[in-house]
Design a protein around this motif. Structure first.
Motif, PDB file in Angstrom:
ATOM      1  N   VAL A 137       0.857  -1.189   0.000  1.00 31.29           N
ATOM      2  CA  VAL A 137       0.000   0.000   0.000  1.00 31.29           C
ATOM      3  C   VAL A 137       0.889   1.233   0.000  1.00 31.29           C
ATOM      4  O   VAL A 137       1.900   1.286   0.714  1.00 31.29           O
ATOM      5  CB  VAL A 137      -0.928   0.009   1.242  1.00 31.29           C
ATOM      6  CG1 VAL A 137      -1.709   1.312   1.316  1.00 31.29           C
ATOM      7  CG2 VAL A 137      -1.881  -1.173   1.207  1.00 31.29           C
ATOM      8  N   LEU A 138       0.509   2.230  -0.803  1.00 29.68           N
ATOM      9  CA  LEU A 138       1.186   3.519  -0.807  1.00 29.68           C
ATOM     10  C   LEU A 138       0.128   4.612  -0.815  1.00 29.68           C
ATOM     11  O   LEU A 138      -0.705   4.675  -1.724  1.00 29.68           O
ATOM     12  CB  LEU A 138       2.096   3.651  -2.036  1.00 29.68           C
ATOM     13  CG  LEU A 138       2.910   4.948  -2.127  1.00 29.68           C
ATOM     14  CD1 LEU A 138       3.930   5.010  -0.991  1.00 29.68           C
ATOM     15  CD2 LEU A 138       3.621   5.057  -3.483  1.00 29.68           C
ATOM     16  N   ASP A 139       0.141   5.450   0.186  1.00 27.55           N
ATOM     17  CA  ASP A 139      -0.871   6.504   0.343  1.00 27.55           C
ATOM     18  C   ASP A 139      -2.274   5.905   0.268  1.00 27.55           C
ATOM     19  O   ASP A 139      -3.176   6.439  -0.371  1.00 27.55           O
ATOM     20  CB  ASP A 139      -0.688   7.593  -0.709  1.00 27.55           C
ATOM     21  CG  ASP A 139      -1.543   8.825  -0.428  1.00 27.55           C
ATOM     22  OD1 ASP A 139      -1.761   9.125   0.755  1.00 27.55           O
ATOM     23  OD2 ASP A 139      -2.019   9.454  -1.391  1.00 27.55           O
ATOM     24  N   ASN A 140      -2.434   4.755   0.886  1.00 31.43           N
ATOM     25  CA  ASN A 140      -3.701   4.024   0.979  1.00 31.43           C
ATOM     26  C   ASN A 140      -4.162   3.425  -0.345  1.00 31.43           C
ATOM     27  O   ASN A 140      -5.282   2.935  -0.447  1.00 31.43           O
ATOM     28  CB  ASN A 140      -4.817   4.899   1.555  1.00 31.43           C
ATOM     29  CG  ASN A 140      -5.879   4.075   2.242  1.00 31.43           C
ATOM     30  OD1 ASN A 140      -5.574   3.130   2.962  1.00 31.43           O
ATOM     31  ND2 ASN A 140      -7.131   4.410   2.014  1.00 31.43           N
ATOM     32  N   LEU A 141      -3.330   3.440  -1.363  1.00 29.92           N
ATOM     33  CA  LEU A 141      -3.664   2.794  -2.628  1.00 29.92           C
ATOM     34  C   LEU A 141      -2.987   1.431  -2.687  1.00 29.92           C
ATOM     35  O   LEU A 141      -1.778   1.324  -2.449  1.00 29.92           O
ATOM     36  CB  LEU A 141      -3.209   3.640  -3.812  1.00 29.92           C
ATOM     37  CG  LEU A 141      -4.115   4.773  -4.270  1.00 29.92           C
ATOM     38  CD1 LEU A 141      -3.497   5.484  -5.467  1.00 29.92           C
ATOM     39  CD2 LEU A 141      -5.500   4.266  -4.628  1.00 29.92           C
ATOM     40  N   PRO A 142      -3.712   0.387  -3.026  1.00 26.94           N
ATOM     41  CA  PRO A 142      -3.093  -0.940  -3.133  1.00 26.94           C
ATOM     42  C   PRO A 142      -2.261  -1.053  -4.395  1.00 26.94           C
ATOM     43  O   PRO A 142      -2.531  -0.401  -5.408  1.00 26.94           O
ATOM     44  CB  PRO A 142      -4.297  -1.883  -3.167  1.00 26.94           C
ATOM     45  CG  PRO A 142      -5.405  -1.060  -3.739  1.00 26.94           C
ATOM     46  CD  PRO A 142      -5.165   0.344  -3.258  1.00 26.94           C
ATOM     47  N   ILE A 143      -1.259  -1.894  -4.334  1.00 23.70           N
ATOM     48  CA  ILE A 143      -0.401  -2.119  -5.488  1.00 23.70           C
ATOM     49  C   ILE A 143      -1.039  -3.133  -6.422  1.00 23.70           C
ATOM     50  O   ILE A 143      -1.840  -3.978  -5.997  1.00 23.70           O
ATOM     51  CB  ILE A 143       0.990  -2.601  -5.023  1.00 23.70           C
ATOM     52  CG1 ILE A 143       2.034  -2.411  -6.125  1.00 23.70           C
ATOM     53  CG2 ILE A 143       0.942  -4.057  -4.581  1.00 23.70           C
ATOM     54  CD1 ILE A 143       3.454  -2.615  -5.650  1.00 23.70           C
ATOM     55  N   THR A 144      -0.720  -3.045  -7.687  1.00 19.81           N
ATOM     56  CA  THR A 144      -1.209  -4.007  -8.666  1.00 19.81           C
ATOM     57  C   THR A 144      -0.163  -4.203  -9.742  1.00 19.81           C
ATOM     58  O   THR A 144       0.622  -3.288 -10.046  1.00 19.81           O
ATOM     59  CB  THR A 144      -2.533  -3.536  -9.301  1.00 19.81           C
ATOM     60  OG1 THR A 144      -2.971  -4.499 -10.261  1.00 19.81           O
ATOM     61  CG2 THR A 144      -2.373  -2.196  -9.991  1.00 19.81           C
ATOM     62  N   ALA A 145      -0.149  -5.386 -10.323  1.00 20.15           N
ATOM     63  CA  ALA A 145       0.774  -5.676 -11.413  1.00 20.15           C
ATOM     64  C   ALA A 145       0.164  -5.367 -12.770  1.00 20.15           C
ATOM     65  O   ALA A 145       0.786  -5.623 -13.798  1.00 20.15           O
ATOM     66  CB  ALA A 145       1.213  -7.140 -11.356  1.00 20.15           C
ATOM     67  N   GLN A 146      -1.043  -4.813 -12.787  1.00 24.84           N
ATOM     68  CA  GLN A 146      -1.721  -4.485 -14.035  1.00 24.84           C
ATOM     69  C   GLN A 146      -1.602  -3.006 -14.347  1.00 24.84           C
ATOM     70  O   GLN A 146      -1.317  -2.181 -13.472  1.00 24.84           O
ATOM     71  CB  GLN A 146      -3.201  -4.898 -13.934  1.00 24.84           C
ATOM     72  CG  GLN A 146      -3.391  -6.397 -13.773  1.00 24.84           C
ATOM     73  CD  GLN A 146      -4.821  -6.766 -13.432  1.00 24.84           C
ATOM     74  OE1 GLN A 146      -5.157  -7.044 -12.293  1.00 24.84           O
ATOM     75  NE2 GLN A 146      -5.678  -6.773 -14.446  1.00 24.84           N
ATOM     76  N   ASP A 147      -1.824  -2.680 -15.629  1.00 21.66           N
ATOM     77  CA  ASP A 147      -1.723  -1.301 -16.088  1.00 21.66           C
ATOM     78  C   ASP A 147      -3.006  -0.563 -15.743  1.00 21.66           C
ATOM     79  O   ASP A 147      -4.074  -0.854 -16.293  1.00 21.66           O
ATOM     80  CB  ASP A 147      -1.471  -1.272 -17.600  1.00 21.66           C
ATOM     81  CG  ASP A 147      -1.215   0.133 -18.122  1.00 21.66           C
ATOM     82  OD1 ASP A 147      -1.198   1.084 -17.299  1.00 21.66           O
ATOM     83  OD2 ASP A 147      -1.029   0.296 -19.345  1.00 21.66           O
ATOM     84  N   LEU A 148      -2.908   0.416 -14.851  1.00 20.67           N
ATOM     85  CA  LEU A 148      -4.097   1.150 -14.422  1.00 20.67           C
ATOM     86  C   LEU A 148      -4.636   2.075 -15.508  1.00 20.67           C
ATOM     87  O   LEU A 148      -5.798   2.491 -15.443  1.00 20.67           O
ATOM     88  CB  LEU A 148      -3.781   1.964 -13.162  1.00 20.67           C
ATOM     89  CG  LEU A 148      -3.444   1.158 -11.901  1.00 20.67           C
ATOM     90  CD1 LEU A 148      -3.011   2.073 -10.774  1.00 20.67           C
ATOM     91  CD2 LEU A 148      -4.632   0.317 -11.476  1.00 20.67           C
ATOM     92  N   LEU A 149      -3.800   2.416 -16.487  1.00 15.06           N
ATOM     93  CA  LEU A 149      -4.231   3.329 -17.555  1.00 15.06           C
ATOM     94  C   LEU A 149      -4.854   2.599 -18.732  1.00 15.06           C
ATOM     95  O   LEU A 149      -5.333   3.246 -19.669  1.00 15.06           O
ATOM     96  CB  LEU A 149      -3.035   4.163 -18.037  1.00 15.06           C
ATOM     97  CG  LEU A 149      -2.359   5.032 -16.961  1.00 15.06           C
ATOM     98  CD1 LEU A 149      -1.186   5.796 -17.566  1.00 15.06           C
ATOM     99  CD2 LEU A 149      -3.359   5.999 -16.340  1.00 15.06           C
ATOM    100  N   ASP A 150      -4.840   1.276 -18.688  1.00 16.99           N
ATOM    101  CA  ASP A 150      -5.425   0.496 -19.765  1.00 16.99           C
ATOM    102  C   ASP A 150      -6.939   0.434 -19.583  1.00 16.99           C
ATOM    103  O   ASP A 150      -7.452  -0.218 -18.677  1.00 16.99           O
ATOM    104  CB  ASP A 150      -4.829  -0.918 -19.770  1.00 16.99           C
ATOM    105  CG  ASP A 150      -5.308  -1.747 -20.958  1.00 16.99           C
ATOM    106  OD1 ASP A 150      -6.056  -1.210 -21.795  1.00 16.99           O
ATOM    107  OD2 ASP A 150      -4.928  -2.932 -21.042  1.00 16.99           O
ATOM    108  N   LYS A 151      -7.658   1.130 -20.462  1.00 14.21           N
ATOM    109  CA  LYS A 151      -9.114   1.205 -20.347  1.00 14.21           C
ATOM    110  C   LYS A 151      -9.809  -0.091 -20.769  1.00 14.21           C
ATOM    111  O   LYS A 151     -11.002  -0.268 -20.518  1.00 14.21           O
ATOM    112  CB  LYS A 151      -9.647   2.359 -21.202  1.00 14.21           C
ATOM    113  CG  LYS A 151      -9.055   3.717 -20.855  1.00 14.21           C
ATOM    114  CD  LYS A 151      -9.403   4.130 -19.433  1.00 14.21           C
ATOM    115  CE  LYS A 151      -8.862   5.513 -19.120  1.00 14.21           C
ATOM    116  NZ  LYS A 151      -9.144   5.925 -17.720  1.00 14.21           N
TER     117      LYS A 151
END
Length: 697
Positions: A137-151
């Motif tokens: 977690v960073l600044d209360n956001l969980p980490i992910t191995a996926q692209d968050l910008l991929d719509k």
């Protein structure tokens, strides 16, 4: 009165405990802005797997620890996080805002972890084979191995895998490439918060000065003059001057964290040598992976990259909360609405046409004194038996009180979640709120059970036994399941086992708050007048003829639960997928609407089935209406078994299976009591109204 005072004191203590649980600060629940060059540390959460559902503490595995030691990250623990096995700890991963860094060592000061022992190797191999994932977690956001910008992604799964298996060998992801998405700001959120703080401080100063005597005011003024003359007006003038200077100066650029991505890879490095700059996804130079074997010294390293994004802080959770099949939810709503309308039409035909026609025939038969009244009257013959007290009336009252409690807990919790009070950013808040509401609404459970008991037996004598049974029925079953599961998980070292201190705290809350509140609710119910029946009950019970096939209790039971289950089926799939496969779920508005529609359909079916039963001259509708209302839980139980075999086919081992079945049993039991209560209450109102009409005629 002594019981009332004791219960009130225990309730106040419990509310204070609950408020203490909720009064912690969760980073990221409101905008956090960082100056360029500011330092921020990541946090590590429990290791989880969707094949075992047994979380493990991060540092119970062979990972490097921070130089300052391991401690909880802030005060982010509550009852919900403990039961769910969520444990946020500080980490060895440190970041500098907008500073790209490569080849950082996460094992300072030693530089590596190891050498790996045989126990470490067995642990890592077991977790990798069971598909365990690391959660950060960073600044209360969980980490992910996926692209968050991929719509095009339908969903985002938090965390990343611990390692992988290839050709019979195990490799660990010991190098992490962090990509942190940030959104530039100019400190407007920080200035707004500072402005509120300054205003509150100045108002506090003004209020205190109004209470000072003239002499104290002069002394305070002299003291302030010596320190620079910060009087009330002067303080506000200085604040205004500072604001004017701040407005004139160019605001310094700041950044908000809006995404936390990672690309893990396995790189074998030699302990004690400089860290090479190796790119994980470099096809031309594929790094040698770090194999897990006894005696190996593992170097944990990481790179940090920053990427400016157009994602605003208010929308940063949108990428995490994606769910597949968005239109399917609306289809489920429309399907449920159509079912409600069809059932409402059928019930309206029964109430408006059939019942009125039956009443007209009954009146004519009474006037004519016809001898074939039995063949023509149907349910009207039950006038003297419709409200005959059922067998095991105390048990029915206990089930009814527990069902009212579960129904209100579910509706209030879903309403709070729909309004946004229980967001995914507040970990454990949903479960904590549910437990608190369940305890506090014990008052309603006791009152409802005793009130129904009084209606059935026409007196409140023996209400203490009813309240005692209510206080131990549903909570006792839940605690029994929870205790057995906790004992089974204790030896595994998993965070799924609740610590002894928390366990006995829950037991203390049950006995010191929930049980007294149940008795207080029952005592208050005894002060209510007993509802009068519209007709008198005969002393000799009427003989019940054999039921035709259409009115057979078994057929009505299985038929009553089909439509309510069909209403919730689609949303149940998404909820189960999120709960057991690790996806985020936030569509509580859909769940709330589906829940309301399910209740409406259950009421309509209850009226229809009860009418059919009464037409067969069967007046034992009390328990039958409860069973039929709760029959939807039977179909949910079948679905849970099917979900286990289809979506959770990788769930292996006795303990994971026990965990799944235990928690699903608790949910199904709660659903059974809640929906059974809905069916019974709808049937009771229906029977009361039609026989009140008979009395009037």
């Amino acid at each position: 009165m002594a019981l009332l005072r004791c219960s009130l004191a225990a309730t106040i203590a419990f509310i204070l405990l609950a408020s203490g649980v909720h009064s912690y600060y969760v980073p990221g629940t409101y905008p956090q802005e960082f100056y360029q060059g500011a330092s921020i540390s990541g946090q590590v959460n429990s290791l989880t797997s969707f094949e075992t559902d047994l979380p493990y503490e991060y540092y119970s595995m062979p990972f490097c620890q921070p130089p300052e030691g391991v401690h909880r990250a802030g005060n982010a623990a509550n009852l919900g996080t403990v039961i769910m096995g969520i444990k946020l700890l500080n980490s060895q991963y440190n970041f500098t805002i907008m500073k790209h860094e490569k080849g950082k060592n996460a094992c300072n000061p030693q530089g590596f972890y190891g050498p790996l022992t045989d126990k470490d190797v067995k642990k890592l191999k077991m977790l990798i084979s069971q598909k365990y994932r690391i959660n950060m977690v960073l600044d209360n956001l969980p980490i992910t191995a996926q692209d968050l910008l991929d719509k095009n992604q339908e969903f985002v799964r938090p965390g990343f895998e611990l390692g992988y298996q290839e050709d019979g060998k195990y490799y660990i992801f010991n190098h992490l490439q962090f990509n942190i998405l940030v959104h530039p700001t100019h400190g407007e959120y920080m200035r707004a918060r500072q402005g509120f703080r300054d205003a509150a401080v100045l108002d506090n100063i003004d209020a205190r000065r109004m209470l000072l005597s003239k002499k104290q005011l002069l002394a305070a003024g002299a003291s302030e003059a010596a320190l620079g003359g910060s009087s009330s007006g002067g303080g506000r003038q200085l604040a205004a001057d500072d604001a004017a200077k701040g407005a004139a100066a160019e605001p310094e650029k700041m950044y908000m964290i809006v995404g936390f991505e990672v690309s893990p890879c396995s790189i074998k490095r030699t302990a004690g040598k400089p860290i090479e700059d190796i790119v994980c996804d470099n096809i031309d130079r594929v790094p040698t992976p770090q194999e897990i074997k006894e005696g190996e010294k593992v170097m944990y390293t990481y790179d940090v990259y920053w990427e400016v994004s157009d994602i605003k802080w208010a929308s940063r959770w949108d990428s995490y909360l994606r769910m597949p099949g968005g239109k399917v939810h609306w289809f489920s709503i429309m399907n449920s609405v159509l079912i409600v309308l069809v059932m409402a039409t059928l019930v309206a035909m029964i109430l408006i046409r059939t019942v009125r026609r039956d009443l007209a025939k009954y009146e004519q038969l009474m006037v004519d004194g016809s001898s074939d009244m039995k063949d023509e009257a149907g349910w009207k013959l039950l006038t003297g038996d419709a409200f005959r007290a059922p067998t095991n009336g105390k048990s029915l009252a206990v089930h009814f009180g527990s069902g009212v409690q579960m129904l209100l807990v579910s509706l209030v919790t879903l309403l709070l979640a729909t309004l946004g009070f229980l967001s995914p950013a507040s970990r454990g808040a949903l479960l904590t709120t549910t437990i608190i509401l369940f305890v506090l609404l014990s008052f309603v459970a006791g009152g409802s059970a005793v009130a129904l008991w009084g209606v059935m037996v026409r007196t409140y004598e023996g209400w203490v036994g009813v309240a005692l049974h209510v206080s131990f029925f549903l909570p006792g079953i839940v605690m029994l399941i929870f205790t057995v599961l906790n004992i089974a998980l204790k030896h595994t070292g998993s965070l799924g086992a609740v610590p002894a201190g928390i366990y006995f705290t829950i037991v203390a809350i049950w006995f010191l708050v929930s049980v007294p509140l149940t008795f207080v609710g029952g005592f208050m119910a005894t002060r209510l007048p007993i509802l009068d029946y519209p007709v008198k009950t005969n002393q000799i019970p009427r003989q019940i003829p054999p039921a035709p096939l259409v009115a057979h209790p078994v057929l009505l039971f299985f038929s009553a639960g089909i439509l309510p289950f069909g209403t919730m089926f689609i949303e149940l799939y998404f909820a189960m997928t999120s709960l057991w496969l690790g996806y985020f779920y936030y569509l509580f508005g859909f769940v709330f609407l589906i829940g309301l529609l399910t209740i409406i359909i259950n009421c309509e079916i209850a009226v229809l089935c009860t009418y059919v039963q009464l037409c067969a001259e069967d007046y034992t509708w009390w328990w039958q209406s409860f069973y039929r209302g709760g029959s939807v839980a039977f179909y949910v139980a079948l679905y849970a078994i099917g979900f286990l075999g289809s979506s959770l086919h990788n769930l292996a081992g006795f303990l994971p299976m026990l965990t799944y079945l235990s928690y699903m049993s608790i949910m199904i039991l709660g659903l059974y009591t809640a929906m059974g209560t809905v069916g019974f209450l709808a049937s009771f109102v229906f029977v009361y109204q039609i026989f009140a009409a008979v009395k009037q005629d």
